[in-house]
Design an enzyme around this catalytic site. Structure first.
Site, PDB file in Angstrom:
ATOM      1  N   HIS A 106      -0.750  12.451  -6.813  1.00  0.00           N
ATOM      2  CA  HIS A 106      -1.137  11.518  -5.753  1.00  0.00           C
ATOM      3  C   HIS A 106      -0.117  10.385  -5.623  1.00  0.00           C
ATOM      4  O   HIS A 106      -0.464   9.227  -5.357  1.00  0.00           O
ATOM      5  CB  HIS A 106      -2.529  10.941  -6.021  1.00  0.00           C
ATOM      6  CG  HIS A 106      -3.343  10.752  -4.771  1.00  0.00           C
ATOM      7  ND1 HIS A 106      -4.161  11.733  -4.257  1.00  0.00           N
ATOM      8  CD2 HIS A 106      -3.462   9.704  -3.916  1.00  0.00           C
ATOM      9  CE1 HIS A 106      -4.758  11.286  -3.162  1.00  0.00           C
ATOM     10  NE2 HIS A 106      -4.341  10.062  -2.934  1.00  0.00           N
ATOM     11  N   ARG A 141       5.996   9.102   1.082  1.00  0.00           N
ATOM     12  CA  ARG A 141       6.580   7.760   1.093  1.00  0.00           C
ATOM     13  C   ARG A 141       7.838   7.647   1.960  1.00  0.00           C
ATOM     14  O   ARG A 141       7.966   6.674   2.715  1.00  0.00           O
ATOM     15  CB  ARG A 141       6.888   7.287  -0.333  1.00  0.00           C
ATOM     16  CG  ARG A 141       5.731   6.596  -1.010  1.00  0.00           C
ATOM     17  CD  ARG A 141       6.146   5.823  -2.256  1.00  0.00           C
ATOM     18  NE  ARG A 141       4.976   5.267  -2.899  1.00  0.00           N
ATOM     19  CZ  ARG A 141       4.229   5.912  -3.792  1.00  0.00           C
ATOM     20  NH1 ARG A 141       4.564   7.147  -4.157  1.00  0.00           N
ATOM     21  NH2 ARG A 141       3.169   5.344  -4.330  1.00  0.00           N
ATOM     22  N   SER A 154      -4.074  13.923   7.442  1.00  0.00           N
ATOM     23  CA  SER A 154      -5.113  13.447   6.540  1.00  0.00           C
ATOM     24  C   SER A 154      -6.477  13.418   7.216  1.00  0.00           C
ATOM     25  O   SER A 154      -6.598  13.107   8.410  1.00  0.00           O
ATOM     26  CB  SER A 154      -4.768  12.035   6.053  1.00  0.00           C
ATOM     27  OG  SER A 154      -5.838  11.472   5.311  1.00  0.00           O
ATOM     28  N   LYS A 200      -4.321  20.769  -3.726  1.00  0.00           N
ATOM     29  CA  LYS A 200      -3.359  19.681  -3.947  1.00  0.00           C
ATOM     30  C   LYS A 200      -3.870  18.755  -5.040  1.00  0.00           C
ATOM     31  O   LYS A 200      -5.047  18.419  -5.098  1.00  0.00           O
ATOM     32  CB  LYS A 200      -3.152  18.884  -2.658  1.00  0.00           C
ATOM     33  CG  LYS A 200      -2.172  17.724  -2.776  1.00  0.00           C
ATOM     34  CD  LYS A 200      -1.987  17.044  -1.426  1.00  0.00           C
ATOM     35  CE  LYS A 200      -0.951  15.924  -1.502  1.00  0.00           C
ATOM     36  NZ  LYS A 200      -1.433  14.751  -2.254  1.00  0.00           N
ATOM     37  N   TYR A 234       0.835  -1.198   0.000  1.00  0.00           N
ATOM     38  CA  TYR A 234       0.000   0.000   0.000  1.00  0.00           C
ATOM     39  C   TYR A 234       0.872   1.251   0.000  1.00  0.00           C
ATOM     40  O   TYR A 234       0.603   2.216  -0.725  1.00  0.00           O
ATOM     41  CB  TYR A 234      -0.920  -0.006   1.216  1.00  0.00           C
ATOM     42  CG  TYR A 234      -1.725   1.256   1.373  1.00  0.00           C
ATOM     43  CD1 TYR A 234      -2.824   1.518   0.554  1.00  0.00           C
ATOM     44  CD2 TYR A 234      -1.394   2.211   2.335  1.00  0.00           C
ATOM     45  CE1 TYR A 234      -3.565   2.678   0.682  1.00  0.00           C
ATOM     46  CE2 TYR A 234      -2.132   3.379   2.472  1.00  0.00           C
ATOM     47  CZ  TYR A 234      -3.215   3.602   1.652  1.00  0.00           C
ATOM     48  OH  TYR A 234      -3.938   4.769   1.785  1.00  0.00           O
ATOM     49  N   GLN A 288      -5.669  18.281   5.825  1.00  0.00           N
ATOM     50  CA  GLN A 288      -6.058  17.909   4.462  1.00  0.00           C
ATOM     51  C   GLN A 288      -7.503  17.465   4.434  1.00  0.00           C
ATOM     52  O   GLN A 288      -7.963  16.733   5.318  1.00  0.00           O
ATOM     53  CB  GLN A 288      -5.155  16.778   3.955  1.00  0.00           C
ATOM     54  CG  GLN A 288      -5.517  16.233   2.584  1.00  0.00           C
ATOM     55  CD  GLN A 288      -6.498  15.071   2.647  1.00  0.00           C
ATOM     56  OE1 GLN A 288      -6.588  14.382   3.654  1.00  0.00           O
ATOM     57  NE2 GLN A 288      -7.240  14.868   1.576  1.00  0.00           N
ATOM     58  N   ARG A 316      -0.502   7.157  -7.736  1.00  0.00           N
ATOM     59  CA  ARG A 316      -1.500   6.196  -7.272  1.00  0.00           C
ATOM     60  C   ARG A 316      -2.866   6.391  -7.934  1.00  0.00           C
ATOM     61  O   ARG A 316      -3.810   5.682  -7.619  1.00  0.00           O
ATOM     62  CB  ARG A 316      -1.652   6.308  -5.753  1.00  0.00           C
ATOM     63  CG  ARG A 316      -0.362   5.997  -5.013  1.00  0.00           C
ATOM     64  CD  ARG A 316      -0.340   6.602  -3.623  1.00  0.00           C
ATOM     65  NE  ARG A 316      -1.230   5.936  -2.698  1.00  0.00           N
ATOM     66  CZ  ARG A 316      -0.954   4.796  -2.067  1.00  0.00           C
ATOM     67  NH1 ARG A 316       0.195   4.188  -2.295  1.00  0.00           N
ATOM     68  NH2 ARG A 316      -1.798   4.268  -1.225  1.00  0.00           N
ATOM     69  N   ARG A 342      -5.230   0.429  -8.277  1.00  0.00           N
ATOM     70  CA  ARG A 342      -4.036   0.038  -7.526  1.00  0.00           C
ATOM     71  C   ARG A 342      -4.035  -1.484  -7.388  1.00  0.00           C
ATOM     72  O   ARG A 342      -4.639  -2.055  -6.474  1.00  0.00           O
ATOM     73  CB  ARG A 342      -4.017   0.732  -6.169  1.00  0.00           C
ATOM     74  CG  ARG A 342      -4.123   2.240  -6.311  1.00  0.00           C
ATOM     75  CD  ARG A 342      -4.204   2.948  -4.984  1.00  0.00           C
ATOM     76  NE  ARG A 342      -4.596   4.345  -5.166  1.00  0.00           N
ATOM     77  CZ  ARG A 342      -4.785   5.200  -4.175  1.00  0.00           C
ATOM     78  NH1 ARG A 342      -4.604   4.808  -2.926  1.00  0.00           N
ATOM     79  NH2 ARG A 342      -5.142   6.444  -4.427  1.00  0.00           N
ATOM     80  N   TYR A 402     -10.709  15.807   2.053  1.00  0.00           N
ATOM     81  CA  TYR A 402     -11.346  15.246   0.868  1.00  0.00           C
ATOM     82  C   TYR A 402     -12.738  15.855   0.748  1.00  0.00           C
ATOM     83  O   TYR A 402     -13.278  16.411   1.713  1.00  0.00           O
ATOM     84  CB  TYR A 402     -11.460  13.725   0.977  1.00  0.00           C
ATOM     85  CG  TYR A 402     -10.155  13.000   0.831  1.00  0.00           C
ATOM     86  CD1 TYR A 402      -9.445  13.028  -0.360  1.00  0.00           C
ATOM     87  CD2 TYR A 402      -9.629  12.268   1.898  1.00  0.00           C
ATOM     88  CE1 TYR A 402      -8.246  12.364  -0.499  1.00  0.00           C
ATOM     89  CE2 TYR A 402      -8.427  11.590   1.769  1.00  0.00           C
ATOM     90  CZ  TYR A 402      -7.745  11.641   0.578  1.00  0.00           C
ATOM     91  OH  TYR A 402      -6.563  10.984   0.439  1.00  0.00           O
ATOM     92  N   GLY A 441       8.129  12.074  -5.560  1.00  0.00           N
ATOM     93  CA  GLY A 441       9.414  11.594  -6.025  1.00  0.00           C
ATOM     94  C   GLY A 441      10.615  12.016  -5.218  1.00  0.00           C
ATOM     95  O   GLY A 441      11.747  11.633  -5.542  1.00  0.00           O
ATOM     96  N   ILE A 442      10.441  12.803  -4.168  1.00  0.00           N
ATOM     97  CA  ILE A 442      11.578  13.281  -3.375  1.00  0.00           C
ATOM     98  C   ILE A 442      12.196  12.127  -2.602  1.00  0.00           C
ATOM     99  O   ILE A 442      11.526  11.455  -1.817  1.00  0.00           O
ATOM    100  CB  ILE A 442      11.141  14.388  -2.392  1.00  0.00           C
ATOM    101  CG1 ILE A 442      10.562  15.591  -3.132  1.00  0.00           C
ATOM    102  CG2 ILE A 442      12.308  14.796  -1.487  1.00  0.00           C
ATOM    103  CD1 ILE A 442      11.532  16.332  -3.991  1.00  0.00           C
ATOM    104  N   ASP A 469       5.107  17.976  -4.828  1.00  0.00           N
ATOM    105  CA  ASP A 469       4.886  16.741  -4.069  1.00  0.00           C
ATOM    106  C   ASP A 469       5.038  15.554  -5.013  1.00  0.00           C
ATOM    107  O   ASP A 469       4.271  15.409  -5.957  1.00  0.00           O
ATOM    108  CB  ASP A 469       3.474  16.759  -3.468  1.00  0.00           C
ATOM    109  CG  ASP A 469       3.080  15.434  -2.839  1.00  0.00           C
ATOM    110  OD1 ASP A 469       3.332  15.263  -1.633  1.00  0.00           O
ATOM    111  OD2 ASP A 469       2.511  14.580  -3.557  1.00  0.00           O
TER     112      ASP A 469
END
Length: 388
Positions: free
Chosen positions: A278, A333, A113, A254, A31, A134, A281, A171, A136, A311-312, A309
């Site tokens: 995202h 991540r 979140s 975002k 996940y 954050q 994802r 996913r 939704y 790939g860092i 946001d």
């Protein structure tokens, strides 16, 4: 209990990922680690940074570097913040508390979140740094209003609206693993639990896992089912204007990549934009946030906050993002690997690694502070300027 010595031996985020995979249940690791479809976007997010070679400068007096930044009236000790991620207590018993403590230690914002497994009030009590929340877009407008009131009352200073999640992406790792929050028990998951005793001990001895900001009675369903039942795919720019008015403070959007959406967000009253797909994802085979950065900056103008946001993994990634126009960066991540590997100690070690790399890489490129990071650090721009 976290293996403190193994965590301290981690030299980079890849090392921490190995520890996370070793400790976490397979459905949990996949996940965190996985993306949608063939995971092309997932790979692109990190891979895009390799296409921008850096070039260092010399004799710049870099015995001390200042990594702090000012963003939307807040001072951050480093030019990064922590992205939201759902259900952290499934990854480690410390959950969102560990992430909030580590962020406070480093003087950077943590965006909690909506789907956290620790309530917004409990997280707000940790540390005294910037608190972001954050959101939704729920079908139930009264639920949205309640969330906003609770977040305001708890002292959250910024609201982050996630816009790239009208439906859940495909996913495939999660589908194969039967992933749900809270988990459902199957034979395959039980066998894997035996293989990962440290994760299983935490899970069995800890309090039950639920979406703490919603209800302790939330049933276990797949992410796709939950999104289809609860989130509003019809939410549009008019609804966004309603949300900004409801919050009466800084709202960031975002999940933006297209430059026209950046301009629309700016004109709609969003205080800033977080360039994101995202984490690879959602839609597969699309551009990385880094690919979208130059056109986004051109569309937004020089001063509008753009947070990258995706790939860092290294300090050099942060430098490249800022050189291409980012105000700051955000990531999830890396700290989720740390959380899965060892709770608070793992998250703190991840932030230590990235902070130490950033300071070293700034010195090596000749940047004494964040304002000194510019496009002339990138080889292509340097050569083009030299031969004009």
């Amino acid at each position: 209990m976290a293996n403190k010595r193994a965590i301290e031996r981690c030299l980079n985020i890849a090392d921490m990922r190995v520890l996370a995979k070793r400790r976490a249940h397979k459905m949990v690791f996949d996940y965190i680690d996985g993306g949608s479809g063939d995971e092309i976007t997932l790979a692109r997010n990190s891979g895009a940074f390799s296409e921008y070679p850096l070039v260092h400068r010399v004799l710049k007096g870099v015995a001390r570097v200042d990594t702090s930044v000012e963003i939307l009236g807040e001072t951050w000790a480093k030019p990064f913040c922590l992205s939201p991620a759902a259900g952290n207590r499934l990854f480690h018993i410390d959950g969102e508390r560990a992430v909030a403590h580590a962020a406070a230690d480093h003087g950077v914002p943590y965006t909690l979140s909506t789907l956290s497994s620790v309530s917004m009030e409990d997280i707000a009590a940790i540390g005294d740094g910037p608190r972001w929340f954050q959101l939704y877009v729920w079908k139930d407008r009264e639920l949205v209003s309640q969330m906003l009131r609770r977040a305001k009352d708890a002292g959250y200073t910024k609201l982050v609206l996630t816009a790239d999640f009208p439906l859940a992406g495909k996913r495939e790792r999660d589908v194969r693993n039967g992933f749900t929050i809270p988990p459902t028990i199957s034979l395959g998951q039980a066998i894997e639990a035996v293989r990962k005793p440290r994760w299983t001990w935490d899970y069995l001895t800890g309090a039950s896992i639920s979406y703490a900001n919603l209800s302790t009675e939330t049933p276990a369903v797949s992410l796709a089912q939950f999104v289809a039942e609860q989130l509003d795919a019809d939410f549009d720019w008019d609804d966004a204007a309603w949300l900004i008015e409801q919050w009466q403070g800084d709202v960031l959007l975002k999940g933006v990549l297209h430059p026209n959406d950046v301009k629309r967000a700016q004109s709609a009253g969003f205080a800033g934009v977080i360039l994101s797909n995202h984490g690879g994802r959602q839609l597969d085979a699309e551009a990385a946030p880094l690919d979208a950065l130059l056109p986004a900056r051109k569309a937004a103008g020089p001063d509008y906050p753009l947070i990258l946001d995706g790939g860092i993994r290294r300090g050099t990634d942060i430098i490249k993002a800022i050189a291409l126009g980012a105000t700051a960066v955000s990531f999830a991540r890396p700290y989720l690997y740390g959380l899965s590997a060892g709770g608070y100690l793992g998250v703190k070690r991840v932030l230590d690694i990235i902070s130490e790399e950033l300071a070293l890489d700034m010195a090596l490129t000749g940047a004494r502070n964040i304002a000194r990071i510019g496009v002339d650090m990138l080889l292509a721009n340097c050569l083009a300027k030299a031969f004009d």
